[in-house]
Design a protein around this motif. Sequence first.
Motif, PDB file in Angstrom:
ATOM      1  N   UNK A  37      48.049 119.435  92.884  1.00  0.00           N
ATOM      2  CA  UNK A  37      46.687 119.243  93.385  1.00  0.00           C
ATOM      3  C   UNK A  37      46.465 119.987  94.696  1.00  0.00           C
ATOM      4  N   UNK A  38      47.507 120.646  95.200  1.00  0.00           N
ATOM      5  CA  UNK A  38      47.400 121.460  96.412  1.00  0.00           C
ATOM      6  C   UNK A  38      48.045 122.807  96.114  1.00  0.00           C
ATOM      7  N   UNK A  39      47.214 123.800  95.867  1.00  0.00           N
ATOM      8  CA  UNK A  39      47.728 125.094  95.436  1.00  0.00           C
ATOM      9  C   UNK A  39      48.177 125.990  96.575  1.00  0.00           C
ATOM     10  N   UNK A  40      48.040 125.558  97.796  1.00  0.00           N
ATOM     11  CA  UNK A  40      48.545 126.332  98.926  1.00  0.00           C
ATOM     12  C   UNK A  40      50.063 126.244  99.014  1.00  0.00           C
ATOM     13  N   UNK A  41      50.665 125.324  98.297  1.00  0.00           N
ATOM     14  CA  UNK A  41      52.099 125.073  98.378  1.00  0.00           C
ATOM     15  C   UNK A  41      52.937 126.018  97.517  1.00  0.00           C
ATOM     16  N   UNK A  42      52.341 126.853  96.694  1.00  0.00           N
ATOM     17  CA  UNK A  42      53.099 127.595  95.695  1.00  0.00           C
ATOM     18  C   UNK A  42      53.055 129.095  95.908  1.00  0.00           C
ATOM     19  N   UNK A  43      54.254 129.702  95.882  1.00  0.00           N
ATOM     20  CA  UNK A  43      54.371 131.154  95.990  1.00  0.00           C
ATOM     21  C   UNK A  43      54.465 131.810  94.615  1.00  0.00           C
ATOM     22  N   UNK A  44      54.954 131.062  93.626  1.00  0.00           N
ATOM     23  CA  UNK A  44      55.157 131.611  92.296  1.00  0.00           C
ATOM     24  C   UNK A  44      53.812 131.828  91.609  1.00  0.00           C
ATOM     25  N   UNK A  45      53.804 132.600  90.528  1.00  0.00           N
ATOM     26  CA  UNK A  45      52.565 132.739  89.761  1.00  0.00           C
ATOM     27  C   UNK A  45      52.106 131.378  89.240  1.00  0.00           C
ATOM     28  N   UNK A  46      50.796 131.205  89.162  1.00  0.00           N
ATOM     29  CA  UNK A  46      50.211 129.936  88.728  1.00  0.00           C
ATOM     30  C   UNK A  46      49.264 130.201  87.563  1.00  0.00           C
ATOM     31  N   UNK A  47      49.414 129.401  86.519  1.00  0.00           N
ATOM     32  CA  UNK A  47      48.503 129.432  85.372  1.00  0.00           C
ATOM     33  C   UNK A  47      47.803 128.084  85.324  1.00  0.00           C
ATOM     34  N   UNK A  48      46.479 128.107  85.450  1.00  0.00           N
ATOM     35  CA  UNK A  48      45.712 126.867  85.394  1.00  0.00           C
ATOM     36  C   UNK A  48      44.939 126.850  84.077  1.00  0.00           C
ATOM     37  N   UNK A  49      45.270 125.871  83.258  1.00  0.00           N
ATOM     38  CA  UNK A  49      44.650 125.679  81.954  1.00  0.00           C
ATOM     39  C   UNK A  49      43.517 124.672  82.097  1.00  0.00           C
ATOM     40  N   UNK A  50      42.352 125.022  81.562  1.00  0.00           N
ATOM     41  CA  UNK A  50      41.205 124.117  81.555  1.00  0.00           C
ATOM     42  C   UNK A  50      40.893 123.755  80.105  1.00  0.00           C
ATOM     43  N   UNK A  51      40.921 122.461  79.835  1.00  0.00           N
ATOM     44  CA  UNK A  51      40.540 121.932  78.538  1.00  0.00           C
ATOM     45  C   UNK A  51      39.475 120.866  78.783  1.00  0.00           C
ATOM     46  N   UNK A  52      38.837 120.414  77.720  1.00  0.00           N
ATOM     47  CA  UNK A  52      37.887 119.311  77.851  1.00  0.00           C
ATOM     48  C   UNK A  52      37.750 118.607  76.510  1.00  0.00           C
ATOM     49  N   UNK A  53      37.083 117.503  76.522  1.00  0.00           N
ATOM     50  CA  UNK A  53      36.944 116.673  75.327  1.00  0.00           C
ATOM     51  C   UNK A  53      36.208 117.383  74.197  1.00  0.00           C
ATOM     52  N   UNK A  54      35.489 118.435  74.509  1.00  0.00           N
ATOM     53  CA  UNK A  54      34.707 119.157  73.516  1.00  0.00           C
ATOM     54  C   UNK A  54      35.417 120.390  72.968  1.00  0.00           C
ATOM     55  N   UNK A  55      36.649 120.601  73.389  1.00  0.00           N
ATOM     56  CA  UNK A  55      37.376 121.812  73.021  1.00  0.00           C
ATOM     57  C   UNK A  55      37.695 121.836  71.532  1.00  0.00           C
ATOM     58  N   UNK A  56      37.167 122.820  70.838  1.00  0.00           N
ATOM     59  CA  UNK A  56      37.431 122.952  69.404  1.00  0.00           C
ATOM     60  C   UNK A  56      38.648 123.833  69.121  1.00  0.00           C
ATOM     61  N   UNK A  57      39.112 124.605  70.098  1.00  0.00           N
ATOM     62  CA  UNK A  57      40.239 125.512  69.895  1.00  0.00           C
ATOM     63  C   UNK A  57      41.511 125.054  70.605  1.00  0.00           C
ATOM     64  N   UNK A  58      41.457 123.944  71.323  1.00  0.00           N
ATOM     65  CA  UNK A  58      42.612 123.510  72.124  1.00  0.00           C
ATOM     66  C   UNK A  58      43.805 123.090  71.275  1.00  0.00           C
ATOM     67  N   UNK A  59      43.558 122.386  70.192  1.00  0.00           N
ATOM     68  CA  UNK A  59      44.671 121.968  69.340  1.00  0.00           C
ATOM     69  C   UNK A  59      45.395 123.187  68.781  1.00  0.00           C
ATOM     70  N   UNK A  60      44.660 124.167  68.313  1.00  0.00           N
ATOM     71  CA  UNK A  60      45.247 125.407  67.805  1.00  0.00           C
ATOM     72  C   UNK A  60      46.017 126.133  68.914  1.00  0.00           C
ATOM     73  N   UNK A  61      45.468 126.152  70.110  1.00  0.00           N
ATOM     74  CA  UNK A  61      46.119 126.782  71.260  1.00  0.00           C
ATOM     75  C   UNK A  61      47.491 126.160  71.497  1.00  0.00           C
ATOM     76  N   UNK A  62      47.569 124.840  71.443  1.00  0.00           N
ATOM     77  CA  UNK A  62      48.844 124.142  71.644  1.00  0.00           C
ATOM     78  C   UNK A  62      49.796 124.384  70.477  1.00  0.00           C
ATOM     79  N   UNK A  63      49.317 124.193  69.274  1.00  0.00           N
ATOM     80  CA  UNK A  63      50.198 124.262  68.105  1.00  0.00           C
ATOM     81  C   UNK A  63      50.672 125.667  67.783  1.00  0.00           C
ATOM     82  N   UNK A  64      49.801 126.641  67.910  1.00  0.00           N
ATOM     83  CA  UNK A  64      50.121 127.981  67.435  1.00  0.00           C
ATOM     84  C   UNK A  64      50.341 129.030  68.516  1.00  0.00           C
ATOM     85  N   UNK A  65      50.198 128.644  69.762  1.00  0.00           N
ATOM     86  CA  UNK A  65      50.412 129.649  70.810  1.00  0.00           C
ATOM     87  C   UNK A  65      51.420 129.165  71.844  1.00  0.00           C
TER      88      UNK A  65
END
Length: 177
Positions: A37-65
């Motif tokens: 919750x505090x991104x000033x603490x990290x030197x490494x690369x950061x990937x921030x994933x945004x999902x939501x309750x309406x996501x129609x492609x999120x399950x596929x993203x998890x299962x197949x990618x």
Amino acid sequence: MASKSYKNTTLSNYIEAQQNASQAYTFIDHASLQVASNFQEFDQPVAILFEDKDCTACEDFHQNLINRADVKAELDKYLFVRFDAYSDQKIIGFDGKLTSPRQMVKDYDLNYRPGILLFDEGENITKIDGKLYSFHFNTVLKYVRGKHYQYYPKFSTYLRARQAELLEKGVDINIVD
């Protein structure tokens, strides 16, 4: 007569308003996801994933990618976190300012879920705002983590160079998997 909602709202807000709560997507756990919750603490690369309750492609993203071994291996080199795109949870951005996932989605103009922001050394290098196949997803992760953006300001230029490099080595590139 058409509603012409496009004049008064964004596509993501329109979709949010139109979704039926009974069809809500339930977030899927993933071993590579971490909490931050505090991104000033990290030197490494950061990937921030945004999902939501309406996501129609999120399950596929998890299962197949992101469950593929090659993708997991690349994601493990990142601080990989997930937020609900509708959340007003307070987080500290790379600039030290208080923000929220909802505000980040607006600030970075993410209109697709799952959406991903990739940062290196506190700078947003690129975003993924649409579906990618594993080859492209892994290549964009390598692009950021390997700091290839310093030599290839456009990801598309790096992608062509990477494809040529692999083909020269005799590696068969299957972009559909």
